[in-house]
Write a protein that holds these residues in place. Structure first.
Motif, PDB file in Angstrom:
ATOM      1  N   MET A   1      73.580  20.983  72.280  1.00 60.95           N
ATOM      2  CA  MET A   1      74.145  20.613  72.735  1.00 60.95           C
ATOM      3  C   MET A   1      73.741  21.752  74.640  1.00 60.95           C
ATOM      4  N   ALA A   2      73.072  22.927  74.042  1.00 64.35           N
ATOM      5  CA  ALA A   2      72.555  23.639  75.655  1.00 64.35           C
ATOM      6  C   ALA A   2      70.993  23.144  75.821  1.00 64.35           C
ATOM      7  N   ASP A   3      70.380  22.819  74.618  1.00 63.93           N
ATOM      8  CA  ASP A   3      69.079  21.985  74.889  1.00 63.93           C
ATOM      9  C   ASP A   3      69.247  20.956  76.005  1.00 63.93           C
ATOM     10  N   PHE A   4      70.191  19.612  75.266  1.00 63.88           N
ATOM     11  CA  PHE A   4      70.636  18.788  75.788  1.00 63.88           C
ATOM     12  C   PHE A   4      71.248  18.734  77.603  1.00 63.88           C
ATOM     13  N   LEU A   5      71.253  19.937  77.450  1.00 67.10           N
ATOM     14  CA  LEU A   5      72.234  20.264  79.218  1.00 67.10           C
ATOM     15  C   LEU A   5      70.324  20.385  80.237  1.00 67.10           C
ATOM     16  N   ALA A   6      69.662  21.477  79.424  1.00 63.72           N
ATOM     17  CA  ALA A   6      68.466  22.024  79.587  1.00 63.72           C
ATOM     18  C   ALA A   6      67.972  20.777  79.758  1.00 63.72           C
ATOM     19  N   GLU A   7      68.030  20.166  79.272  1.00 64.59           N
ATOM     20  CA  GLU A   7      67.170  18.580  79.528  1.00 64.59           C
ATOM     21  C   GLU A   7      67.381  17.727  80.682  1.00 64.59           C
ATOM     22  N   GLU A   8      68.673  17.321  80.429  1.00 66.01           N
ATOM     23  CA  GLU A   8      69.231  16.644  81.281  1.00 66.01           C
ATOM     24  C   GLU A   8      69.659  17.212  82.955  1.00 66.01           C
ATOM     25  N   VAL A   9      68.737  19.090  83.312  1.00 66.09           N
ATOM     26  CA  VAL A   9      69.224  19.825  84.734  1.00 66.09           C
ATOM     27  C   VAL A   9      67.271  18.896  84.594  1.00 66.09           C
ATOM     28  N   GLU A  10      66.155  19.041  83.565  1.00 72.27           N
ATOM     29  CA  GLU A  10      64.686  18.986  84.017  1.00 72.27           C
ATOM     30  C   GLU A  10      64.736  17.462  84.333  1.00 72.27           C
ATOM     31  N   ASP A  11      65.178  16.644  84.060  1.00 67.86           N
ATOM     32  CA  ASP A  11      65.573  15.360  84.446  1.00 67.86           C
ATOM     33  C   ASP A  11      65.411  15.028  85.639  1.00 67.86           C
ATOM     34  N   ILE A  12      65.771  15.795  86.650  1.00 65.23           N
ATOM     35  CA  ILE A  12      65.864  15.399  88.239  1.00 65.23           C
ATOM     36  C   ILE A  12      65.503  16.246  89.187  1.00 65.23           C
ATOM     37  N   GLU A  14      64.552  18.671  91.782  1.00 64.32           N
ATOM     38  CA  GLU A  14      65.056  19.932  92.223  1.00 64.32           C
ATOM     39  C   GLU A  14      65.755  19.209  93.514  1.00 64.32           C
ATOM     40  N   SER A  15      64.631  18.718  94.320  1.00 58.85           N
ATOM     41  CA  SER A  15      65.352  17.823  95.345  1.00 58.85           C
ATOM     42  C   SER A  15      67.041  17.040  95.304  1.00 58.85           C
ATOM     43  N   PHE A  16      67.625  17.014  94.552  1.00 57.12           N
ATOM     44  CA  PHE A  16      68.100  16.213  93.837  1.00 57.12           C
ATOM     45  C   PHE A  16      69.428  16.924  93.649  1.00 57.12           C
ATOM     46  N   LEU A  17      69.417  18.197  92.934  1.00 56.24           N
ATOM     47  CA  LEU A  17      70.520  19.178  92.217  1.00 56.24           C
ATOM     48  C   LEU A  17      71.194  19.379  93.485  1.00 56.24           C
ATOM     49  N   VAL A  18      72.487  18.986  93.683  1.00 61.53           N
ATOM     50  CA  VAL A  18      73.561  19.148  93.690  1.00 61.53           C
ATOM     51  C   VAL A  18      74.324  19.467  93.417  1.00 61.53           C
ATOM     52  N   SER A  19      75.717  20.027  94.274  1.00 56.31           N
ATOM     53  CA  SER A  19      76.728  20.316  93.067  1.00 56.31           C
ATOM     54  C   SER A  19      78.076  18.488  92.574  1.00 56.31           C
ATOM     55  N   ILE A  59      81.812   7.441  99.954  1.00 54.45           N
ATOM     56  CA  ILE A  59      81.633   9.049  99.871  1.00 54.45           C
ATOM     57  C   ILE A  59      81.231   8.670  98.281  1.00 54.45           C
ATOM     58  N   ILE A  60      80.026   9.476  97.991  1.00 57.80           N
ATOM     59  CA  ILE A  60      79.632   8.758  96.939  1.00 57.80           C
ATOM     60  C   ILE A  60      79.683  10.650  96.682  1.00 57.80           C
ATOM     61  N   MET A  61      80.324  11.500  95.426  1.00 59.35           N
ATOM     62  CA  MET A  61      79.840  12.352  94.585  1.00 59.35           C
ATOM     63  C   MET A  61      78.852  13.006  94.282  1.00 59.35           C
ATOM     64  N   GLY A  62      78.452  13.867  94.318  1.00 59.82           N
ATOM     65  CA  GLY A  62      77.834  14.985  93.917  1.00 59.82           C
ATOM     66  C   GLY A  62      76.630  14.452  92.771  1.00 59.82           C
ATOM     67  N   LYS A  63      77.952  14.204  91.325  1.00 58.99           N
ATOM     68  CA  LYS A  63      78.026  13.688  90.129  1.00 58.99           C
ATOM     69  C   LYS A  63      77.830  12.959  89.848  1.00 58.99           C
TER      70      LYS A  63
END
Length: 83
Positions: A1-12, A14-19, A59-63
């Motif tokens: 599962m951790a690999d999936f989360l790491a892949e998800e973060v890398e898939d976007i 960094e300019s768009f990384l918001v909470s 209003i748009i949530m970060g997620k």
């Protein structure tokens, strides 16, 4: 599962990384994307991006913003263009 989360973060980018809990308005999203806020409002009206609407304000949530960015990303193909 951790690999999936790491892949998800890398898939976007960094300019768009918001909470995930960030509360964003069309102007903030437009600034991140280098676009006009009316384009973001149009996406909301067309239900292209998940949003909340209060008295005509969006209003748009970060997620939801990150989900929209991932879905909008076009991947480079492996085709060779000779023509």
């Amino acid at each position: 599962m951790a690999d999936f989360l790491a892949e998800e973060v890398e898939d976007i980018h960094e300019s768009f990384l918001v909470s995930d809990d960030a509360v964003l308005n069309p102007e903030q999203i437009a600034n991140m994307l280098g676009m006009n806020a009316e384009s973001v409002r149009r996406w909301c009206r067309q239900n292209k991006i998940t949003h909340y609407s209060f008295g005509g304000k969006f209003i748009i949530m970060g997620k939801d913003f990150k989900t929209f960015i991932r879905a909008s990303r076009r991947r480079a193909g492996l085709k060779k263009f000779y023509e």
